[in-house]
Every structure is written in C-alpha cells, then in structure tokens.
Design a protein around this motif. Structure first.
Motif, PDB file in Angstrom:
ATOM      1  N   ASP A  15      42.888  29.461  37.656  1.00  0.00           N
ATOM      2  CA  ASP A  15      41.514  29.100  37.306  1.00  0.00           C
ATOM      3  C   ASP A  15      40.580  30.303  37.303  1.00  0.00           C
ATOM      4  OD1 ASP A  15      42.245  26.452  37.223  1.00  0.00           O
ATOM      5  OD2 ASP A  15      41.175  25.871  39.035  1.00  0.00           O
ATOM      6  N   TYR A  16      39.558  30.204  36.457  1.00  0.00           N
ATOM      7  CA  TYR A  16      38.409  31.094  36.486  1.00  0.00           C
ATOM      8  C   TYR A  16      37.235  30.208  36.874  1.00  0.00           C
ATOM      9  CZ  TYR A  16      41.304  34.488  34.111  1.00  0.00           C
ATOM     10  OH  TYR A  16      42.313  35.371  33.793  1.00  0.00           O
ATOM     11  N   GLU A  17      36.575  30.536  37.983  1.00  0.00           N
ATOM     12  CA  GLU A  17      35.585  29.623  38.546  1.00  0.00           C
ATOM     13  C   GLU A  17      34.151  29.955  38.167  1.00  0.00           C
ATOM     14  OE1 GLU A  17      36.384  29.585  42.765  1.00  0.00           O
ATOM     15  OE2 GLU A  17      37.799  27.932  42.482  1.00  0.00           O
ATOM     16  N   VAL A  18      33.389  28.876  37.940  1.00  0.00           N
ATOM     17  CA  VAL A  18      31.951  28.953  37.724  1.00  0.00           C
ATOM     18  C   VAL A  18      31.278  28.789  39.087  1.00  0.00           C
ATOM     19  CG1 VAL A  18      29.967  27.778  36.688  1.00  0.00           C
ATOM     20  CG2 VAL A  18      32.076  28.077  35.364  1.00  0.00           C
ATOM     21  N   HIS A  19      30.325  29.683  39.376  1.00  0.00           N
ATOM     22  CA  HIS A  19      29.591  29.672  40.647  1.00  0.00           C
ATOM     23  C   HIS A  19      28.092  29.664  40.383  1.00  0.00           C
ATOM     24  CE1 HIS A  19      33.037  30.862  43.234  1.00  0.00           C
ATOM     25  NE2 HIS A  19      33.435  31.501  42.147  1.00  0.00           N
ATOM     26  N   THR A  20      27.342  29.154  41.344  1.00  0.00           N
ATOM     27  CA  THR A  20      25.894  29.324  41.312  1.00  0.00           C
ATOM     28  C   THR A  20      25.579  30.722  41.841  1.00  0.00           C
ATOM     29  OG1 THR A  20      25.632  28.395  43.521  1.00  0.00           O
ATOM     30  CG2 THR A  20      25.403  26.873  41.648  1.00  0.00           C
ATOM     31  N   ASP A  21      24.425  31.232  41.473  1.00  0.00           N
ATOM     32  CA  ASP A  21      24.020  32.571  41.898  1.00  0.00           C
ATOM     33  C   ASP A  21      23.826  32.668  43.413  1.00  0.00           C
ATOM     34  OD1 ASP A  21      23.332  35.268  41.282  1.00  0.00           O
ATOM     35  OD2 ASP A  21      21.226  34.757  41.611  1.00  0.00           O
ATOM     36  N   ASP A  22      23.616  31.544  44.081  1.00  0.00           N
ATOM     37  CA  ASP A  22      23.408  31.575  45.531  1.00  0.00           C
ATOM     38  C   ASP A  22      24.665  31.202  46.326  1.00  0.00           C
ATOM     39  OD1 ASP A  22      23.406  28.907  44.821  1.00  0.00           O
ATOM     40  OD2 ASP A  22      21.610  28.388  45.947  1.00  0.00           O
ATOM     41  N   CYS A  23      25.805  31.097  45.654  1.00  0.00           N
ATOM     42  CA  CYS A  23      27.059  30.731  46.318  1.00  0.00           C
ATOM     43  C   CYS A  23      27.590  31.902  47.145  1.00  0.00           C
ATOM     44  CB  CYS A  23      28.102  30.325  45.280  1.00  0.00           C
ATOM     45  SG  CYS A  23      29.704  29.854  45.991  1.00  0.00           S
ATOM     46  N   TYR A  24      28.056  31.595  48.334  1.00  0.00           N
ATOM     47  CA  TYR A  24      28.658  32.603  49.210  1.00  0.00           C
ATOM     48  C   TYR A  24      29.898  33.226  48.556  1.00  0.00           C
ATOM     49  CZ  TYR A  24      30.939  34.639  53.291  1.00  0.00           C
ATOM     50  OH  TYR A  24      31.556  35.499  54.166  1.00  0.00           O
ATOM     51  N   TYR A  25      30.606  32.459  47.732  1.00  0.00           N
ATOM     52  CA  TYR A  25      31.862  32.898  47.130  1.00  0.00           C
ATOM     53  C   TYR A  25      31.703  33.471  45.725  1.00  0.00           C
ATOM     54  CZ  TYR A  25      33.783  30.386  51.052  1.00  0.00           C
ATOM     55  OH  TYR A  25      34.081  29.967  52.330  1.00  0.00           O
ATOM     56  N   LYS A  26      30.472  33.640  45.275  1.00  0.00           N
ATOM     57  CA  LYS A  26      30.255  34.193  43.930  1.00  0.00           C
ATOM     58  C   LYS A  26      30.792  35.621  43.858  1.00  0.00           C
ATOM     59  CE  LYS A  26      25.841  36.457  44.446  1.00  0.00           C
ATOM     60  NZ  LYS A  26      24.474  36.571  44.054  1.00  0.00           N
ATOM     61  N   PRO A  27      31.188  36.051  42.671  1.00  0.00           N
ATOM     62  CA  PRO A  27      31.675  37.426  42.522  1.00  0.00           C
ATOM     63  C   PRO A  27      30.530  38.429  42.632  1.00  0.00           C
ATOM     64  CG  PRO A  27      31.517  36.366  40.391  1.00  0.00           C
ATOM     65  CD  PRO A  27      31.211  35.313  41.415  1.00  0.00           C
ATOM     66  N   ILE A  28      30.832  39.570  43.174  1.00  0.00           N
ATOM     67  CA  ILE A  28      29.836  40.637  43.290  1.00  0.00           C
ATOM     68  C   ILE A  28      29.786  41.445  41.993  1.00  0.00           C
ATOM     69  CG2 ILE A  28      29.240  42.755  44.538  1.00  0.00           C
ATOM     70  CD1 ILE A  28      30.439  41.410  47.031  1.00  0.00           C
ATOM     71  N   ASN A  29      30.930  41.588  41.370  1.00  0.00           N
ATOM     72  CA  ASN A  29      31.010  42.231  40.055  1.00  0.00           C
ATOM     73  C   ASN A  29      32.120  41.548  39.276  1.00  0.00           C
ATOM     74  OD1 ASN A  29      33.398  43.313  41.120  1.00  0.00           O
ATOM     75  ND2 ASN A  29      32.430  45.222  41.679  1.00  0.00           N
ATOM     76  N   ASN A  30      32.330  41.933  38.039  1.00  0.00           N
ATOM     77  CA  ASN A  30      33.357  41.349  37.190  1.00  0.00           C
ATOM     78  C   ASN A  30      33.098  39.865  36.917  1.00  0.00           C
ATOM     79  OD1 ASN A  30      35.614  41.653  35.561  1.00  0.00           O
ATOM     80  ND2 ASN A  30      37.022  41.047  37.178  1.00  0.00           N
ATOM     81  N   PHE A  31      31.925  39.588  36.349  1.00  0.00           N
ATOM     82  CA  PHE A  31      31.540  38.214  36.029  1.00  0.00           C
ATOM     83  C   PHE A  31      30.703  38.187  34.761  1.00  0.00           C
ATOM     84  CE2 PHE A  31      28.132  39.869  38.683  1.00  0.00           C
ATOM     85  CZ  PHE A  31      26.987  39.461  38.011  1.00  0.00           C
ATOM     86  N   ASP A  32      30.535  36.978  34.214  1.00  0.00           N
ATOM     87  CA  ASP A  32      29.646  36.763  33.075  1.00  0.00           C
ATOM     88  C   ASP A  32      28.479  35.910  33.555  1.00  0.00           C
ATOM     89  OD1 ASP A  32      28.411  36.381  30.630  1.00  0.00           O
ATOM     90  OD2 ASP A  32      29.992  35.144  29.790  1.00  0.00           O
ATOM     91  N   ASP A  33      27.281  36.372  33.295  1.00  0.00           N
ATOM     92  CA  ASP A  33      26.072  35.615  33.618  1.00  0.00           C
ATOM     93  C   ASP A  33      25.922  34.538  32.542  1.00  0.00           C
ATOM     94  OD1 ASP A  33      23.518  34.639  33.998  1.00  0.00           O
ATOM     95  OD2 ASP A  33      22.601  36.612  34.241  1.00  0.00           O
ATOM     96  N   LEU A  34      26.177  33.295  32.916  1.00  0.00           N
ATOM     97  CA  LEU A  34      26.146  32.194  31.945  1.00  0.00           C
ATOM     98  C   LEU A  34      24.733  31.709  31.653  1.00  0.00           C
ATOM     99  CD1 LEU A  34      29.163  30.176  33.367  1.00  0.00           C
ATOM    100  CD2 LEU A  34      29.127  31.596  31.297  1.00  0.00           C
ATOM    101  N   GLY A  35      23.801  31.944  32.578  1.00  0.00           N
ATOM    102  CA  GLY A  35      22.426  31.521  32.381  1.00  0.00           C
ATOM    103  C   GLY A  35      22.006  30.434  33.352  1.00  0.00           C
ATOM    104  N   PHE A  36      20.885  29.800  33.043  1.00  0.00           N
ATOM    105  CA  PHE A  36      20.297  28.771  33.904  1.00  0.00           C
ATOM    106  C   PHE A  36      20.569  27.387  33.331  1.00  0.00           C
ATOM    107  CE2 PHE A  36      17.984  32.555  34.967  1.00  0.00           C
ATOM    108  CZ  PHE A  36      17.738  32.422  36.331  1.00  0.00           C
ATOM    109  N   PHE A  37      20.985  26.467  34.220  1.00  0.00           N
ATOM    110  CA  PHE A  37      21.298  25.098  33.825  1.00  0.00           C
ATOM    111  C   PHE A  37      20.860  24.143  34.930  1.00  0.00           C
ATOM    112  CE2 PHE A  37      24.405  27.919  31.892  1.00  0.00           C
ATOM    113  CZ  PHE A  37      24.334  27.551  30.556  1.00  0.00           C
TER     114      PHE A  37
END
Length: 69
Positions: A15-37
């Motif tokens: 899997d490639y996971e979608v995270h919220t910007d405030d998630c403890y497990y969000k990537p620090i780098n190597n990600f795509d900013d999907l935007g606001f929803f």
C-alpha cells in the motif's frame, strides 16, 4: 478541511498511504501534497486518479474511514 498527503514510501503490504498533514505517521519527505479536502475519501480518490498503478489506502490512524487493508 484538512490537508492530505500521499506517502511515496510503500508499506510492507504494498500500500501507499494517504495521511492528514497533522498525522504522527505522515511522511517527512518523499510524498505528494494532494491538497485540502473535507473527507479522506476525496483525497484517496484524487490519489488513485493521479497514480492508478499504485495501491492506495488511507492511514489507519488518521484516515480510519478510508483504511481498507
């Protein structure tokens, strides 16, 4: 509204996971900013449209409504 990111670091199950910007497990780098929803389902939908060859899933911690595996 929350900001969502797609982690480009593949999980052990493929899997490639979608995270919220405030998630403890969000990537620090190597990600795509999907935007606001308003809901993770919209962010996951956009991620699947942008990356149809990747197995996209929501993070179990910050997007439990969109976590399927």
């Amino acid at each position: 509204m929350k900001k969502y990111l797609l982690n480009f670091n593949m999980q052990d199950n493929g899997d490639y996971e979608v995270h919220t910007d405030d998630c403890y497990y969000k990537p620090i780098n190597n990600f795509d900013d999907l935007g606001f929803f308003y809901h993770c389902s919209s962010a996951v939908k956009i991620a699947k449209e942008k990356y149809p060859y990747k197995k996209i899933n929501g993070c179990i911690h910050c997007c439990p409504d969109c976590h399927t595996s």
